[in-house]
Structure formats: C-alpha cells, structure tokens
Design a protein around this motif. Structure first.
Motif, mmCIF file in Angstrom:
data_model
loop_
_atom_site.group_PDB
_atom_site.id
_atom_site.type_symbol
_atom_site.label_atom_id
_atom_site.label_comp_id
_atom_site.label_asym_id
_atom_site.label_seq_id
_atom_site.Cartn_x
_atom_site.Cartn_y
_atom_site.Cartn_z
ATOM 1 N N VAL A 92 22.963 -7.619 12.646
ATOM 2 C CA VAL A 92 23.868 -8.749 12.877
ATOM 3 C C VAL A 92 23.496 -9.870 11.917
ATOM 4 O O VAL A 92 22.323 -10.219 11.788
ATOM 5 C CB VAL A 92 23.754 -9.262 14.337
ATOM 6 C CG1 VAL A 92 24.696 -10.421 14.580
ATOM 7 C CG2 VAL A 92 24.017 -8.131 15.327
ATOM 8 N N ARG A 93 24.513 -10.416 11.238
ATOM 9 C CA ARG A 93 24.272 -11.543 10.335
ATOM 10 C C ARG A 93 24.739 -12.821 11.027
ATOM 11 O O ARG A 93 25.853 -12.895 11.501
ATOM 12 C CB ARG A 93 25.048 -11.324 9.035
ATOM 13 C CG ARG A 93 24.439 -12.018 7.861
ATOM 14 C CD ARG A 93 25.003 -11.523 6.539
ATOM 15 N NE ARG A 93 24.297 -10.397 5.976
ATOM 16 C CZ ARG A 93 23.062 -10.439 5.467
ATOM 17 N NH1 ARG A 93 22.382 -11.551 5.505
ATOM 18 N NH2 ARG A 93 22.510 -9.373 4.943
ATOM 19 N N HIS A 94 23.833 -13.790 11.116
ATOM 20 C CA HIS A 94 24.160 -15.069 11.749
ATOM 21 C C HIS A 94 24.317 -16.120 10.659
ATOM 22 O O HIS A 94 23.331 -16.562 10.088
ATOM 23 C CB HIS A 94 23.042 -15.488 12.712
ATOM 24 C CG HIS A 94 22.900 -14.578 13.886
ATOM 25 N ND1 HIS A 94 23.671 -14.709 15.012
ATOM 26 C CD2 HIS A 94 22.093 -13.507 14.103
ATOM 27 C CE1 HIS A 94 23.338 -13.773 15.880
ATOM 28 N NE2 HIS A 94 22.395 -13.027 15.353
ATOM 29 N N GLY A 95 25.548 -16.487 10.360
ATOM 30 C CA GLY A 95 25.788 -17.493 9.320
ATOM 31 C C GLY A 95 25.168 -17.057 8.009
ATOM 32 O O GLY A 95 25.267 -15.908 7.621
ATOM 33 N N GLY A 96 24.482 -17.971 7.336
ATOM 34 C CA GLY A 96 23.904 -17.652 6.031
ATOM 35 C C GLY A 96 22.501 -17.095 6.119
ATOM 36 O O GLY A 96 21.855 -16.862 5.114
ATOM 37 N N ARG A 97 22.011 -16.866 7.337
ATOM 38 C CA ARG A 97 20.621 -16.409 7.484
ATOM 39 C C ARG A 97 20.490 -14.917 7.238
ATOM 40 O O ARG A 97 21.463 -14.208 7.110
ATOM 41 C CB ARG A 97 20.129 -16.703 8.899
ATOM 42 C CG ARG A 97 20.220 -18.169 9.232
ATOM 43 C CD ARG A 97 19.561 -18.402 10.544
ATOM 44 N NE ARG A 97 20.462 -19.132 11.422
ATOM 45 C CZ ARG A 97 20.138 -19.529 12.623
ATOM 46 N NH1 ARG A 97 18.971 -19.237 13.103
ATOM 47 N NH2 ARG A 97 20.987 -20.195 13.353
ATOM 48 N N MET A 98 19.235 -14.458 7.218
ATOM 49 C CA MET A 98 19.017 -13.029 7.019
ATOM 50 C C MET A 98 19.557 -12.239 8.213
ATOM 51 O O MET A 98 19.693 -12.773 9.315
ATOM 52 C CB MET A 98 17.544 -12.725 6.788
ATOM 53 C CG MET A 98 16.628 -12.968 7.961
ATOM 54 S SD MET A 98 14.937 -12.532 7.484
ATOM 55 C CE MET A 98 14.205 -14.143 7.371
ATOM 56 N N ALA A 99 19.875 -10.992 7.961
ATOM 57 C CA ALA A 99 20.393 -10.132 9.027
ATOM 58 C C ALA A 99 19.273 -9.821 10.013
ATOM 59 O O ALA A 99 18.132 -9.616 9.626
ATOM 60 C CB ALA A 99 20.949 -8.847 8.432
ATOM 61 N N LEU A 100 19.622 -9.807 11.297
ATOM 62 C CA LEU A 100 18.677 -9.468 12.353
ATOM 63 C C LEU A 100 19.089 -8.160 12.990
ATOM 64 O O LEU A 100 20.272 -7.849 13.061
ATOM 65 C CB LEU A 100 18.685 -10.562 13.439
ATOM 66 C CG LEU A 100 18.324 -11.975 13.020
ATOM 67 C CD1 LEU A 100 18.500 -12.937 14.194
ATOM 68 C CD2 LEU A 100 16.901 -12.040 12.500
ATOM 69 N N LEU A 101 18.123 -7.400 13.473
ATOM 70 C CA LEU A 101 18.428 -6.213 14.269
ATOM 71 C C LEU A 101 18.418 -6.639 15.722
ATOM 72 O O LEU A 101 17.426 -7.201 16.205
ATOM 73 C CB LEU A 101 17.401 -5.106 14.012
ATOM 74 C CG LEU A 101 17.503 -4.427 12.652
ATOM 75 C CD1 LEU A 101 16.335 -3.462 12.451
ATOM 76 C CD2 LEU A 101 18.823 -3.684 12.513
ATOM 77 N N GLU A 102 19.538 -6.401 16.404
ATOM 78 C CA GLU A 102 19.681 -6.810 17.797
ATOM 79 C C GLU A 102 20.110 -5.612 18.635
ATOM 80 O O GLU A 102 20.697 -4.666 18.108
ATOM 81 C CB GLU A 102 20.719 -7.935 17.911
ATOM 82 C CG GLU A 102 20.287 -9.203 17.195
ATOM 83 C CD GLU A 102 21.272 -10.359 17.354
ATOM 84 O OE1 GLU A 102 22.405 -10.132 17.845
ATOM 85 O OE2 GLU A 102 20.895 -11.496 16.998
ATOM 86 N N PRO A 103 19.833 -5.644 19.945
ATOM 87 C CA PRO A 103 20.253 -4.522 20.793
ATOM 88 C C PRO A 103 21.780 -4.455 20.868
ATOM 89 O O PRO A 103 22.443 -5.490 20.981
ATOM 90 C CB PRO A 103 19.635 -4.858 22.152
ATOM 91 C CG PRO A 103 19.365 -6.323 22.117
ATOM 92 C CD PRO A 103 19.140 -6.694 20.691
ATOM 93 N N ALA A 104 22.295 -3.239 20.787
ATOM 94 C CA ALA A 104 23.750 -3.046 20.732
ATOM 95 C C ALA A 104 24.400 -3.078 22.111
ATOM 96 O O ALA A 104 25.586 -3.354 22.229
ATOM 97 C CB ALA A 104 24.057 -1.704 20.058
ATOM 98 N N GLY A 105 23.635 -2.810 23.147
ATOM 99 C CA GLY A 105 24.218 -2.627 24.481
ATOM 100 C C GLY A 105 24.569 -3.903 25.211
ATOM 101 O O GLY A 105 24.751 -4.970 24.619
ATOM 102 N N GLU A 106 24.611 -3.790 26.516
ATOM 103 C CA GLU A 106 25.007 -4.864 27.421
ATOM 104 C C GLU A 106 24.118 -6.098 27.266
ATOM 105 O O GLU A 106 22.914 -5.988 27.087
ATOM 106 C CB GLU A 106 24.881 -4.310 28.853
ATOM 107 C CG GLU A 106 25.220 -5.267 29.950
ATOM 108 C CD GLU A 106 24.734 -4.786 31.327
ATOM 109 O OE1 GLU A 106 24.868 -5.567 32.279
ATOM 110 O OE2 GLU A 106 24.219 -3.651 31.427
ATOM 111 N N ARG A 107 24.745 -7.265 27.363
ATOM 112 C CA ARG A 107 24.015 -8.538 27.344
ATOM 113 C C ARG A 107 23.569 -8.848 28.765
ATOM 114 O O ARG A 107 24.362 -8.798 29.696
ATOM 115 C CB ARG A 107 24.901 -9.671 26.819
ATOM 116 C CG ARG A 107 25.394 -9.429 25.402
ATOM 117 C CD ARG A 107 24.238 -9.551 24.421
ATOM 118 N NE ARG A 107 24.613 -9.194 23.068
ATOM 119 C CZ ARG A 107 24.259 -8.061 22.476
ATOM 120 N NH1 ARG A 107 23.551 -7.154 23.131
ATOM 121 N NH2 ARG A 107 24.588 -7.812 21.231
ATOM 122 N N LEU A 108 22.286 -9.180 28.917
ATOM 123 C CA LEU A 108 21.705 -9.355 30.241
ATOM 124 C C LEU A 108 21.584 -10.823 30.652
ATOM 125 O O LEU A 108 21.206 -11.116 31.776
ATOM 126 C CB LEU A 108 20.326 -8.693 30.284
ATOM 127 C CG LEU A 108 20.331 -7.210 29.877
ATOM 128 C CD1 LEU A 108 18.910 -6.689 29.755
ATOM 129 C CD2 LEU A 108 21.132 -6.387 30.873
#
Length: 191
Positions: A92-108
């Motif tokens: 996931v890319r947040h604005g101009g920052r570096m891409a982050l790896l985030e969990p794909a599933g349900e948000r808790l």
C-alpha cells in the motif's frame, strides 16, 4: 538531526546485511519469555533498511500466535489486521511515502491492539531509560496512549540494531518507556 543520523547509518546497510540480521533478530526475540507465552502479538512489517521482521512474523505465526499488523490511517493513527502468512500482505502506498506491506484482510479497529500480550515497536534508537526514538510520525505514540488509557499492560519491545541502544534520546512528557530492546546480538531490559 538525531533521527537523520540513525537513518543514514541504516541507509548504508546492504540487503544482505538486513537479511542476515533479520534471522538473528528473530532468534533473539523468540527467546523472550514475553513472546514465548504470548497468545496475541501486535507487530509490524519492516520496510527498507529497518531491522527485518518477516522471519519473526512467520515464526510467531507458525507457533500459533495471533499476529496483528498495523494499517496506516489517513490521520497517522493505526488500525490493525491479522497476519496469516506472507500471502496475507498487500503493498500500500500512502501519499508520497514509501510503500508499506499491510494485512489484506478484515480491519479490526484501532482498539484491537489492546488484546495484545506483547507489542513489537519500530524505532530508531532506545536509551538507558527505555525511552524510544521513533520516526516522528506519532503513530505509535497514539498506540501507547490508547494502551495506557485502556489499562492494557502488554510487554513493549522495540526492535533495533545493536548500535541503536544509546545513553540518551530526547523524550517528551507523553513518551512512554519500553520494557525491552531486542537487537541481533541480544536483549536489553529496562524494567
């Protein structure tokens, strides 16, 4: 200025350095009693030249530990999702920052961190008092404040390189000390 110094040392590391230290970091962290008995661990996916966390995430998951990973919200707060293996991550890319790896599933929800028996924190340095120098975004300051407000008392562990355990870092009134720092060469306790 201090942050820049720590970041420039990290930026000098090769991919091989990061890989090598990630295995040692995982081995040291897995020896922690706080992680050995944890049923739920809030962690994070390392990026760039940060001390590598993927080997540790996989080992915790293989042990049957519920691993929660952060999802960066637009206001820099953190939501959480479950890690179920490398396939459960999306870039996931947040604005101009570096891409982050985030969990794909349900948000808790941001409160999910309160269920953690241990929270693994990123940082740039920690001092002899256990005060952590973060990247300056404030995301984990919010997490620590949320834990404190809720009365939750998980083990707080920062993952670092050995040279990042220092005598003193600047601290503000709202900063909370961590309980331990894990580096590829060992563990330093602060309480």
């Amino acid at each position: 200025m201090l942050r820049r110094g720590f970041l420039s040392v990290r930026n000098g590391l090769t991919a091989g350095d990061v890989r090598e230290t990630a295995a040692a970091l995982a081995a040291r962290a897995l020896e922690l009693p706080e992680l050995a008995r944890a049923r739920t661990v809030a962690a994070y996916v390392s990026v760039g030249s940060e001390p590598g966390t993927l080997a540790l995430l996989d080992a915790l998951h293989a042990r049957g530990v519920r691993v929660l990973l952060p999802v960066l919200l637009p206001d820099n707060d953190l939501d959480w999702g479950a890690y179920t293996g490398p396939d459960s991550l999306v870039e996931v890319r947040h604005g101009g920052r570096m891409a982050l790896l985030e969990p794909a599933g349900e948000r808790l929800g941001p409160e999910a961190v309160q269920e953690a028996d241990a929270v693994l924190l990123p940082g740039l340095a920690v001092d002899a008092r256990g005060m952590r120098l973060g990247r300056g975004g404030g995301s984990y300051d919010r997490v620590l404040a949320r834990l404190e407000r809720s009365g939750a008392d998980p083990a707080l562990v920062v993952l670092l390189y050995g040279s990042e355990v220092v005598d003193r870092v600047p601290a503000e009134a709202h900063d909370r000390p961590v309980h331990a720092a894990v580096t590829p060469s060992g563990v330093r306790r602060f309480r």
